[in-house]
Design an enzyme around this catalytic site. Structure first.
Site, PDB file in Angstrom:
ATOM      1  N   ASN A  90     -47.232 -60.131 -81.744  1.00 53.10           N
ATOM      2  CA  ASN A  90     -47.732 -60.214 -80.208  1.00 53.10           C
ATOM      3  C   ASN A  90     -47.617 -61.371 -79.865  1.00 53.10           C
ATOM      4  OD1 ASN A  90     -49.497 -60.763 -82.063  1.00 53.10           O
ATOM      5  ND2 ASN A  90     -51.376 -60.309 -80.636  1.00 53.10           N
TER       6      ASN A  90
ATOM      7  N   GLU B  79     -56.327 -63.848 -89.954  1.00 56.60           N
ATOM      8  CA  GLU B  79     -56.468 -63.806 -88.697  1.00 56.60           C
ATOM      9  C   GLU B  79     -56.317 -62.295 -88.301  1.00 56.60           C
ATOM     10  OE1 GLU B  79     -57.719 -67.815 -87.765  1.00 56.60           O
ATOM     11  OE2 GLU B  79     -58.013 -65.729 -86.761  1.00 56.60           O
TER      12      GLU B  79
ATOM     13  N   CYS C  21     -55.687 -60.020 -80.045  1.00 52.46           N
ATOM     14  CA  CYS C  21     -56.690 -59.491 -80.813  1.00 52.46           C
ATOM     15  C   CYS C  21     -57.921 -60.121 -80.502  1.00 52.46           C
ATOM     16  CB  CYS C  21     -56.429 -60.286 -82.263  1.00 52.46           C
ATOM     17  SG  CYS C  21     -56.339 -62.161 -82.210  1.00 52.46           S
TER      18      CYS C  21
ATOM     19  N   GLU D 268     -57.954 -71.546 -87.430  1.00 57.97           N
ATOM     20  CA  GLU D 268     -56.683 -72.321 -87.101  1.00 57.97           C
ATOM     21  C   GLU D 268     -56.923 -73.093 -85.757  1.00 57.97           C
ATOM     22  OE1 GLU D 268     -54.252 -68.755 -87.077  1.00 57.97           O
ATOM     23  OE2 GLU D 268     -53.165 -69.320 -88.750  1.00 57.97           O
TER      24      GLU D 268
HETATM   25  N1  LIG Z   1     -55.154 -60.627 -85.142  1.00 58.20           N
HETATM   26  C1  LIG Z   1     -53.952 -60.555 -84.463  1.00 58.20           C
HETATM   27  O1  LIG Z   1     -53.621 -61.460 -83.963  1.00 58.20           O
HETATM   28  C2  LIG Z   1     -52.982 -59.479 -84.716  1.00 58.20           C
HETATM   29  C3  LIG Z   1     -53.917 -58.133 -84.933  1.00 58.20           C
HETATM   30  N2  LIG Z   1     -52.925 -57.030 -84.913  1.00 58.20           N
HETATM   31  C4  LIG Z   1     -53.498 -55.766 -85.475  1.00 58.20           C
HETATM   32  O2  LIG Z   1     -52.398 -54.834 -86.035  1.00 58.20           O
HETATM   33  C5  LIG Z   1     -52.297 -53.657 -85.600  1.00 58.20           C
HETATM   34  C6  LIG Z   1     -50.866 -53.115 -85.492  1.00 58.20           C
HETATM   35  O3  LIG Z   1     -50.219 -54.071 -85.199  1.00 58.20           O
HETATM   36  P1  LIG Z   1     -48.944 -54.486 -86.353  1.00 58.20           P
HETATM   37  O4  LIG Z   1     -47.967 -55.426 -85.729  1.00 58.20           O
HETATM   38  O5  LIG Z   1     -48.519 -53.140 -86.613  1.00 58.20           O
HETATM   39  O6  LIG Z   1     -49.748 -55.341 -87.329  1.00 58.20           O
HETATM   40  P2  LIG Z   1     -49.288 -55.316 -88.962  1.00 58.20           P
HETATM   41  O7  LIG Z   1     -50.752 -55.885 -89.644  1.00 58.20           O
HETATM   42  O8  LIG Z   1     -49.167 -53.685 -89.294  1.00 58.20           O
HETATM   43  O9  LIG Z   1     -48.269 -56.199 -89.058  1.00 58.20           O
HETATM   44  C7  LIG Z   1     -48.352 -57.581 -88.798  1.00 58.20           C
HETATM   45  C8  LIG Z   1     -47.266 -58.194 -89.826  1.00 58.20           C
HETATM   46  O10 LIG Z   1     -47.388 -57.878 -91.163  1.00 58.20           O
HETATM   47  C9  LIG Z   1     -46.197 -57.305 -91.655  1.00 58.20           C
HETATM   48  N3  LIG Z   1     -46.577 -56.219 -92.539  1.00 58.20           N
HETATM   49  C10 LIG Z   1     -47.220 -54.808 -92.277  1.00 58.20           C
HETATM   50  N4  LIG Z   1     -47.466 -54.355 -93.317  1.00 58.20           N
HETATM   51  C11 LIG Z   1     -47.022 -55.182 -94.489  1.00 58.20           C
HETATM   52  C12 LIG Z   1     -47.022 -55.041 -95.687  1.00 58.20           C
HETATM   53  N5  LIG Z   1     -47.325 -53.942 -96.442  1.00 58.20           N
HETATM   54  N6  LIG Z   1     -46.437 -56.043 -96.768  1.00 58.20           N
HETATM   55  C13 LIG Z   1     -45.919 -56.891 -95.911  1.00 58.20           C
HETATM   56  N7  LIG Z   1     -46.265 -57.230 -94.433  1.00 58.20           N
HETATM   57  C14 LIG Z   1     -46.508 -56.156 -93.947  1.00 58.20           C
HETATM   58  C15 LIG Z   1     -45.484 -56.862 -90.433  1.00 58.20           C
HETATM   59  O11 LIG Z   1     -43.982 -56.762 -90.794  1.00 58.20           O
HETATM   60  P3  LIG Z   1     -43.279 -55.493 -89.831  1.00 58.20           P
HETATM   61  O12 LIG Z   1     -43.797 -55.350 -88.510  1.00 58.20           O
HETATM   62  O13 LIG Z   1     -41.989 -56.561 -89.630  1.00 58.20           O
HETATM   63  O14 LIG Z   1     -42.976 -54.426 -90.699  1.00 58.20           O
HETATM   64  C16 LIG Z   1     -45.835 -57.753 -89.389  1.00 58.20           C
HETATM   65  O15 LIG Z   1     -44.993 -58.956 -89.650  1.00 58.20           O
HETATM   66  C17 LIG Z   1     -52.853 -54.004 -84.025  1.00 58.20           C
HETATM   67  O16 LIG Z   1     -53.274 -52.738 -83.429  1.00 58.20           O
HETATM   68  C18 LIG Z   1     -54.006 -54.998 -84.331  1.00 58.20           C
HETATM   69  O17 LIG Z   1     -55.063 -54.285 -84.470  1.00 58.20           O
HETATM   70  C19 LIG Z   1     -51.688 -56.962 -84.582  1.00 58.20           C
HETATM   71  C20 LIG Z   1     -51.030 -58.231 -84.366  1.00 58.20           C
HETATM   72  C21 LIG Z   1     -51.845 -59.534 -84.272  1.00 58.20           C
HETATM   73  O1  LIG Z   2     -53.153 -63.156 -82.410  1.00 63.66           O
HETATM   74  C1  LIG Z   2     -53.448 -63.152 -80.854  1.00 63.66           C
HETATM   75  O2  LIG Z   2     -53.821 -62.095 -80.281  1.00 63.66           O
HETATM   76  C2  LIG Z   2     -53.716 -64.620 -80.659  1.00 63.66           C
HETATM   77  O3  LIG Z   2     -54.460 -65.214 -81.509  1.00 63.66           O
HETATM   78  C3  LIG Z   2     -54.409 -64.556 -79.179  1.00 63.66           C
HETATM   79  S1  LIG Z   2     -54.495 -66.139 -78.301  1.00 63.66           S
HETATM   80  O4  LIG Z   2     -54.733 -67.192 -79.730  1.00 63.66           O
HETATM   81  O5  LIG Z   2     -53.140 -66.507 -77.789  1.00 63.66           O
HETATM   82  O6  LIG Z   2     -55.611 -66.141 -77.663  1.00 63.66           O
END
Ligand SMILES: NC(=O)C1=CN([C@@H]2O[C@H](COP(=O)(O)OP(=O)(O)OC[C@H]3O[C@@H](n4cnc5c(N)ncnc54)[C@H](OP(=O)(O)O)[C@@H]3O)[C@@H](O)[C@H]2O)C=CC1
Ligand SMILES: O=C(O)[C@H](O)CS(=O)(=O)O
Length: 490
Positions: free
Chosen positions: A163, A260, A294, A468
């Site tokens: 994202n 995070e 997030c 961070e």
């Molecule tokens: N806190 C935040 O900033 C974020 C939170 N989210 C949360 O995650 C949910 C789903 O988003 P999504 O991108 O699918 O998040 P994921 O947690 O599924 O993926 C995030 C990263 O982790 C990798 N990954 C996933 N599973 C594994 C594993 N078993 N071993 C190693 N690497 C892994 C993914 O790789 P790949 O996709 O390449 O397979 C990607 O690079 C969202 O609905 C939200 O709740 C998501 C993004 C940011």
């Molecule tokens: O992972 C995210 O959603 C980002 O940390 C949000 S922000 O830092 O760009 O507000």
């Protein structure tokens, strides 16, 4: 044609389709590649290597080899190189924004803003690297002094989400490199191009080979990054479920971990709020990145006395949002990242409607394409609906009604998450009471956005560990060494 647009980069050499390991651009040993698609058009815009464990080991060994020399640089030398890296991101922000918009979908102006935000972390830590200071502590024993040194933890690794394909990289790499650590990062497979472009600019900035490595490919890479004993620190941004799994994998070699994770931000509007300000804040918080952050407002709570007015005014502003391909002018809401994201939003909407909520706006896939969703508003939402417990990660604004401050604090804290929370009130006493009562790592008072490089970004409960950004963010990449020096009176 999108590819034509991508090829309109001012500097086409920023579009990298190989991985960056030990200062070299490499293909996977197998020659396999992963297609990178544009979520707005479904077109393939590039391919990147589908690397695995063997290449991950190569990157870790390169980082290990580079560590001694990188940590031995005086901080002013590291600072100059990091500042140059920052400057290169800013000089190339339009191209980096175009690459980001094309692989992730957010509107181009928002993508460029993310690049500037990402560069700001590098700029901040280019300065913080000069402020890593220890202590000399007097001891209770004569002739003895305690010397406290802050030292780089060593080889660090990270896995980042789709994202924020630019700022999630720099928000982790910059404090690590500033601390004197070296780094291996595996970006999300959906959005690897931003990370590879950042690596190209690291190379141009003079970051030595092996200090910063970007590897794309299978999730097996994560197994290596979390279990290889050379890696001393692991950082992850993504879902709580995956974060828990990766943290478990890190346990076998006792790595320091920063996480995070997911959020479920309450956005509270009290009847003493500046309602127009609150609406501006809610729009900014809810629909940024099509709701895929997030820290987005996930639940909007409005006090009963102003509920109808808020819903009406908020809906009028939502009507002005423009859904479309982020490369098109004036678009404010891009596509969601994939079909699963669309299904998740539809499921939350249907559950709410089945349990008595009212559809005020939207609610359907947008005519622009299968990954575009109408900015949606639900009214009369209640705590027993899925949308109050599950992170949405989409352009859905559920609006709940509440009567008292005590009631809304109870609702707001009724979640496993603790990342960000927001509230609007002009009452100073209430601002202090509510800030202290909310169980979150970050609180926005009279604002709907709060992320910047000078502030400690992070959550509590199941939203993560560590911070961070800010002066605190570098601590996660340092170890304290205590030396007792005796014999000083002899
Ligand atoms: N806190 C935040 O900033 C974020 C939170 N989210 C949360 O995650 C949910 C789903 O988003 P999504 O991108 O699918 O998040 P994921 O947690 O599924 O993926 C995030 C990263 O982790 C990798 N990954 C996933 N599973 C594994 C594993 N078993 N071993 C190693 N690497 C892994 C993914 O790789 P790949 O996709 O390449 O397979 C990607 O690079 C969202 O609905 C939200 O709740 C998501 C993004 C940011
Ligand atoms: O992972 C995210 O959603 C980002 O940390 C949000 S922000 O830092 O760009 O507000």
């Amino acid at each position: 044609m999108l590819e034509g647009k991508i090829m309109q980069l001012k500097d086409s050499s920023l579009l990298k389709q190989q991985c960056y390991i030990d200062g070299k651009w490499l293909n996977a040993h197998t020659g396999d590649v992963i297609a990178v698609m544009n979520p707005a058009t479904g077109e393939q815009i590039a391919t990147v290597p589908n690397m695995g464990i063997a290449e991950a080991r190569l990157a870790i060994e390169a980082a290990n080899k580079a560590f001694k020399q990188w940590k031995s640089l005086v901080s002013t030398e590291r600072s100059i190189i990091l500042k140059k890296w920052h400057d290169l991101l800013i000089e190339n922000k339009e191209d980096l924004g175009l690459i980001l918009c094309s692989e992730q979908g957010k509107p181009l102006p928002e993508a460029i803003k993310e690049v500037v935000h990402g560069a700001a972390y590098i700029g901040w830590y280019a300065e913080e690297t000069k402020r890593i200071v220890g202590d000399i502590i007097p001891t209770p024993a004569p002739g003895k002094k305690a010397l406290i040194l802050k030292e780089p933890i060593g080889v660090c690794a990270a896995i980042t989400p789709w994202n924020f394909p630019n700022s999630m990289i720099t928000r982790k790499a910059s404090p690590a490199l500033a601390a004197g650590c070296t780094f291996v990062i595996r970006p999300a497979s959906k959005t690897p191009l931003s990370a590879l472009a950042i690596a190209e600019l690291a190379h141009r900035a003079g970051i030595p080979a092996g200090v910063f490595n970007v590897i794309t490919g299978s999730r097996d890479i994560g197994d290596e990054l979390t279990t290889n004993p050379i890696v001393r620190k692991f950082s992850f941004t993504g879902s709580t479920a995956v974060g828990a799994k990766l943290m478990e994998q890190c346990a076998s070699t006792i790595k320091k971990v920063s996480l995070e994770l997911g959020g479920n931000a309450p956005f509270i509007v009290f009847d003493d709020a500046d309602i127009d300000e609150a609406i501006r804040g809610a729009i900014a918080s809810k629909y940024r990145n099509a709701g895929q952050t997030c820290v987005c407002a996930n639940r909007i709570y409005v006090q009963s006395g102003i509920y109808d007015e808020f819903v009406e005014k908020f809906s009028t502003v939502v009507d002005q949002l423009i859904v479309g391909n982020g490369l098109e002018k004036n678009v404010t809401v891009g596509p969601l990242i994939d079909k699963e994201a669309i299904v998740k939003v539809q499921h939350q909407i249907q559950d709410a409607l089945d349990n008595g909520a009212t559809l005020v706006r939207g609610g359907h896939i947008h005519p622009k394409g299968e990954l575009f969703f109408e900015p949606t508003i639900l009214a009369n939402v209640t705590q027993d609906m899925i949308v109050s417990k599950e992170e949405t990660f989409g352009p859905l604004a559920p609006i709940f009604k509440f009567d008292t401050e005590e009631e809304v604090i109870r609702y707001a804290n009724d979640t496993i998450y603790g990342l960000a929370a927001y509230f609007f009130s002009r009452d100073l006493g209430r601002i202090f009471r509510v800030t202290e009562a909310l169980e979150y790592g970050m609180v926005g008072a009279n604002t709907g956005t709060l992320s910047n490089e000078m502030a400690p970004f992070g959550g509590i409960k199941q939203s993560g560990i560590g911070r961070e950004g800010s002066k605190y963010g570098i601590d996660d990449y340092l170890e304290l060494k205590y030396t007792l020096i005796a014999g000083l009176n002899n």
